[in-house]
Scaffold this motif. Structure first.
Motif, PDB file in Angstrom:
ATOM      1  N   ILE A  42       0.826  -1.208   0.000  1.00 44.45           N
ATOM      2  CA  ILE A  42       0.000   0.000   0.000  1.00 44.45           C
ATOM      3  C   ILE A  42       0.862   1.261   0.000  1.00 44.45           C
ATOM      4  O   ILE A  42       0.509   2.261  -0.634  1.00 44.45           O
ATOM      5  N   ILE A  77       0.616   4.074  -3.059  1.00 44.85           N
ATOM      6  CA  ILE A  77       0.255   5.469  -2.766  1.00 44.85           C
ATOM      7  C   ILE A  77       1.378   6.405  -3.188  1.00 44.85           C
ATOM      8  O   ILE A  77       1.134   7.479  -3.767  1.00 44.85           O
ATOM      9  N   ILE A 131      -8.935  -5.681   2.791  1.00 47.26           N
ATOM     10  CA  ILE A 131      -9.168  -4.224   2.732  1.00 47.26           C
ATOM     11  C   ILE A 131      -7.916  -3.520   2.221  1.00 47.26           C
ATOM     12  O   ILE A 131      -7.972  -2.679   1.313  1.00 47.26           O
ATOM     13  N   ILE A 132      -6.769  -3.859   2.825  1.00 49.40           N
ATOM     14  CA  ILE A 132      -5.502  -3.247   2.389  1.00 49.40           C
ATOM     15  C   ILE A 132      -5.209  -3.612   0.940  1.00 49.40           C
ATOM     16  O   ILE A 132      -4.779  -2.759   0.138  1.00 49.40           O
ATOM     17  N   TRP A 152      -7.326  -4.323  -1.428  1.00 44.14           N
ATOM     18  CA  TRP A 152      -8.217  -3.612  -2.338  1.00 44.14           C
ATOM     19  C   TRP A 152      -7.829  -2.136  -2.474  1.00 44.14           C
ATOM     20  O   TRP A 152      -7.780  -1.594  -3.583  1.00 44.14           O
ATOM     21  N   ILE A 153      -7.514  -1.474  -1.371  1.00 43.95           N
ATOM     22  CA  ILE A 153      -7.112  -0.051  -1.418  1.00 43.95           C
ATOM     23  C   ILE A 153      -5.839   0.098  -2.245  1.00 43.95           C
ATOM     24  O   ILE A 153      -5.720   1.006  -3.083  1.00 43.95           O
ATOM     25  N   VAL A 155      -6.579  -0.090  -5.873  1.00 41.71           N
ATOM     26  CA  VAL A 155      -7.173   1.150  -6.388  1.00 41.71           C
ATOM     27  C   VAL A 155      -6.076   2.127  -6.786  1.00 41.71           C
ATOM     28  O   VAL A 155      -6.088   2.706  -7.883  1.00 41.71           O
ATOM     29  N   PHE A 156      -5.095   2.314  -5.894  1.00 39.23           N
ATOM     30  CA  PHE A 156      -4.002   3.233  -6.212  1.00 39.23           C
ATOM     31  C   PHE A 156      -3.132   2.689  -7.342  1.00 39.23           C
ATOM     32  O   PHE A 156      -2.580   3.469  -8.129  1.00 39.23           O
ATOM     33  N   VAL A 187     -12.373  -1.676  -7.900  1.00 38.72           N
ATOM     34  CA  VAL A 187     -11.062  -1.054  -8.140  1.00 38.72           C
ATOM     35  C   VAL A 187     -11.133  -0.110  -9.337  1.00 38.72           C
ATOM     36  O   VAL A 187     -10.650   1.027  -9.302  1.00 38.72           O
ATOM     37  N   PHE A 216     -13.641   3.040  -8.431  1.00 37.52           N
ATOM     38  CA  PHE A 216     -13.029   3.971  -7.484  1.00 37.52           C
ATOM     39  C   PHE A 216     -11.726   4.541  -8.028  1.00 37.52           C
ATOM     40  O   PHE A 216     -11.376   5.690  -7.744  1.00 37.52           O
TER      41      PHE A 216
END
Length: 799
Positions: free
Chosen positions: A288, A292, A431-432, A434-435, A438-439, A534, A537
């Motif tokens: 993550i 980011i 959760i991590i 998926w986030i 997205v990035f 993904v 968002f």
């Protein structure tokens, strides 16, 4: 030595001849001579890729190196090492071909150095993945760090290149030292450096008190090499290397060395909560953080660098999840996903690095603020890019989509584990993931739209953009083709490559042909909805990216952790300078004081620790009057030396001390020692007299009384300590009936060394290497003195 042994050594042998090719054939690009080697090695390794249904039996070949220490040059080829060896040689072939067209054959371009470093790295990586002995692996491991830093600093005239090389070296080599310590702990627990031998004793290691320290030390080596958080900061600065280096080292091979180490040692440390939580947590954190950080970069290579960090975290997390319960279905899914994504990442990331190099090569910049509108100008480059970017973003029908879906499956099924208290924080895994995905989708869109769409801005480019020559496009086209082929027909790898590799990681697992079945459509499941989320968002974030980029976090391209590294390095330099200034005073008496104080504390602690202080005067022989006279004269001459102001007199006084010591040797019936002492003292006194007689008068130096008192205390303490050692040695020898070591030399001088003069035998044979080095030191000092005399430098003149 077998063919596989030669396979590892071949790049080093070729590197020896590269300078001759470079010097003798300047009109031909040196890469053409080098290209054949990785291609031949790759084709040779293909014979071990077995057809569907066959089983790869591990091959172990041993060549003794230091057998007394258990260090052998052992080649071990199984599914895991074969996979990495194919990546190293296959991607290496494409990189060499790409570099031929990327790096111009100019007179001022040190191509010879480039290919020597590249071959050295290739051989070192092959040594890492094909060796079974931990010490041999460590040797090759550090060679990869050395070769990598040399390649990063290839354009050494650039300050950023030197900085990146130093940073890479410091972080990865430090991790390598920690890893070596972990290897030593494993040896202490098992008595072998063989990985397979250690795996056979895994149940013994788990119960040892050294298990956790060894595991952490080994992981430090893996995390630093594979750029896991917080050691990832070296990778973005390593992008100062030529693009072929980035495509080879920092996407497909070197950064995968840590992944390989984790996979190879999973049968040793896996199945324990410490291993599971450390690898999974750091992997997800790296995943993550890298994703980011990538979206705030403006340099295409920097985006790919943080993307690589993120993808390495993904693979690491999968290996962590797969180690929870070896024979569980979750382990099989996670390990298969990790190995499959490792292959996919090498294909799409290698092609993207090459495409970024092409963009830089043909436009003169990698800054996305200056790029745009290249879709119509560079159509082939655009086509290759969209394939690689779509695969990296996890879109069908490319191979990245398949392994990303398997990653989602792995983190989802990890929440169902009933071991290691996974139910506490395990819900955070998907959760991590998926986030971070997205990035990942967002920075993929940034790369694509900022580079190939929008308005073409020729005024901001250093050169007019145009399509790259075919030579630059061949390698990325091959890699992009693999992205498509593996995406459409993934099961060509399921048993031939992935299956044997999985069996190497999970001990005891039995995978039959057909057990690994990779396909696109799994119905309307959670993984598919996560992918749709993904994309949706990711589009939303990309559309509103300008608002995000106004935040403080996005205003800084460099990773915040670089401040800690730079500050720590600056503090280290400042602190070391202070210590050096304190130690290197230029006064010989200070250096002696430091050494004496160290010896006093070390020997004093030894006396205290082992209760070695003892006195026994019952077996002391009687001291004759003439010995008292000699001793008193010796003491008087010694005490007088510090008070003599004239240096000639001081030299004579020191010579008297030496002659009196020789006289003592005569009294104690040691004529050989006495003769040696007399000769040495005579030569030294004559040389000192000659030197000091011809030297100019030195200025007088004054010292504070406190300084002299310190010297007096140190001298008395050292003399007392030496006396105590003599007394204790004498007492313990009689109390414990310890036979003196001199008896060994008395008995062994004739049969082992063929000499009757015990002193000469000790000097020449038993400690012959020590004597040789002493002679070497004296020879070097003599050469230095002769050089200084011949130069006859004037005051203030530079050398």
């Amino acid at each position: 030595m077998s063919t596989l042994h030669f396979l590892v050594l071949a790049p080093f042998i070729m590197a020896i001849f590269v300078p001759f090719f470079y010097k003798g054939f300047r009109h031909i690009h040196t890469g053409w001579f080098v290209l054949a080697l990785p291609l031949v090695l790759f084709l040779y390794l293909l014979q071990y890729v077995l057809p569907f249904g066959a089983t790869l039996n591990p091959t172990e070949l041993v060549v003794p190196w230091v057998p007394s220490l258990g260090i052998n040059y052992t080649i071990y080829l199984d599914g895991l090492s074969l996979l990495f060896a194919l990546l190293i040689t296959g991607i290496g072939t494409l990189v060499v071909l790409y570099s031929i067209y990327y790096i111009a054959n100019k007179k001022d371009e040190p191509l010879g150095n480039f290919y020597v470093y590249l071959l050295m790295f290739m051989g070192a990586m092959l040594g890492v993945v094909l060796s079974d002995n931990l010490i041999v692996i460590y040797v090759f491991w550090e060679l990869t760090s050395l070769a990598s830093s040399l390649l990063i600093a290839y354009w050494f005239h650039k300050e950023k290149s030197r900085y990146g090389a130093q940073k890479s070296m410091l972080i990865t080599v430090s991790g390598g030292f920690a890893m070596l310590a972990g290897f030593c702990l494993l040896y202490i627990m098992t008595g072998t450096f063989s990985i397979q031998g250690i795996i056979a004793q895994a149940d013994v290691i788990v119960t040892s008190s050294l298990f956790v320290p060894a595991m952490i030390l080994v992981l430090l080596g893996a995390f630093t090499k594979s750029a896991q958080f917080p050691f990832h900061i070296w990778l973005p600065d390593a992008m100062e290397a030529p693009t072929p280096v980035s495509a080879y080292l920092h996407s497909a091979t070197m950064v995968k060395a840590g992944i390989y180490l984790v996979a190879r040692t999973t049968p040793i440390f896996g199945g324990t909560p410490e291993w599971f939580w450390i690898i999974t947590s750091f992997g997800l954190l790296t995943l993550i953080w890298g994703s980011i950080s990538a979206i705030r970069q403006v340099d295409l290579k920097a985006i790919l660098a943080f993307s690589t960090i993120s993808q390495l975290g993904l693979i690491m997390a999968l290996f962590g999840i797969g180690s929870a319960s070896f024979l569980d279905h979750v382990a099989e899914v996670a390990i298969i996903a990790a190995i499959f994504h490792l292959i996919n990442h090498a294909t799409f990331k290698g092609s993207l690095f090459m495409i970024v190099g092409i963009v830089d090569h043909e436009t003169g910049t990698r800054d996305i603020r200056k790029l745009g509108g290249l879709m119509s100008i560079m159509p082939i480059t655009f086509t290759i890019s969209i394939i690689g970017i779509a695969s990296m973003a996890g879109l069908p029908p490319f191979n990245g989509f398949l392994s990303k879906e398997m990653f989602f499956t792995g983190v989802l099924e990890a929440t169902t584990l009933s071991v290691f208290n996974v139910q506490t924080f395990g819900f955070l895994f998907p959760i991590i993931a998926w986030i971070a995905s997205v990035f990942t989708f967002v920075y993929c869109m940034i790369m694509f739209f900022k580079t190939f769409t929008g308005k073409y801005q020729p005024e901001k480019l250093e050169k007019e953009a145009h399509e790259a020559p075919i030579g630059l496009l061949i390698s990325p086209i091959i890699l992009a083709s693999l992205v498509v082929i593996i995406g459409l027909f993934p099961n060509i790898l399921s048993w031939t490559i992935i299956g044997p590799a999985v069996q190497s990681v999970i001990p005891g697992i039995e995978i039959q042909p057909g057990d690994i079945n990779i396909y696109h459509w799994h119905g309307l499941n959670t993984e598919l909805f996560m992918t749709i989320g993904v994309v949706l968002f990711g589009l939303l974030v990309f559309i509103n990216l300008s608002r995000w980029q106004e935040s403080t976090f996005f205003l800084h391209e460099r990773d915040p952790l670089n401040r800690l590294y730079d500050g720590g390095l600056e503090g280290l330099v400042t602190g070391s300078k202070r210590v050096t200034d304190m130690q290197l005073t230029g006064l010989l008496r200070d250096y002696f004081a430091y050494m004496m104080v160290f010896m006093i504390f070390l020997l004093g602690w030894t006396f205290f620790r082992y209760e070695a202080l003892a006195f026994d005067f019952t077996n002391v022989s009687e001291i004759s009057p003439y010995l008292w006279v000699i001793t008193l004269i010796l003491i008087g001459a010694t005490i007088s030396v510090p008070f003599i102001q004239h240096r000639i007199s001081a030299i004579i006084s020191v010579g008297v001390i030496g002659f009196l010591v020789a006289l003592l040797f005569v009294v104690f019936r040691a004529p050989d020692l006495a003769l040696t002492q007399l000769l040495v003292e005579t030569v030294m006194v004559v040389l000192f007299l000659l030197c000091f007689y011809h030297l100019p008068e030195l200025r007088k130096e004054s010292f504070k009384p406190k300084f002299r008192m310190t010297n007096l205390v140190i001298s008395i303490a050292m003399g007392t300590l030496v006396s105590l050692i003599a007394f204790s040695a004498h007492a313990l020898r009689h109390d414990l009936k310890i036979e003196p070591i001199s008896q060994f030399f008395v008995e062994a001088s004739k049969p082992l060394a063929g000499g009757y003069n015990m002193v000469n035998v000790i000097l020449v044979d038993f400690r012959g290497l020590d004597t040789l080095l002493e002679v070497l030191v004296l020879g070097v000092a003599a050469l230095g003195i002769v050089t200084l005399i011949k130069l006859k430098m004037k005051e203030g003149q530079d050398l």
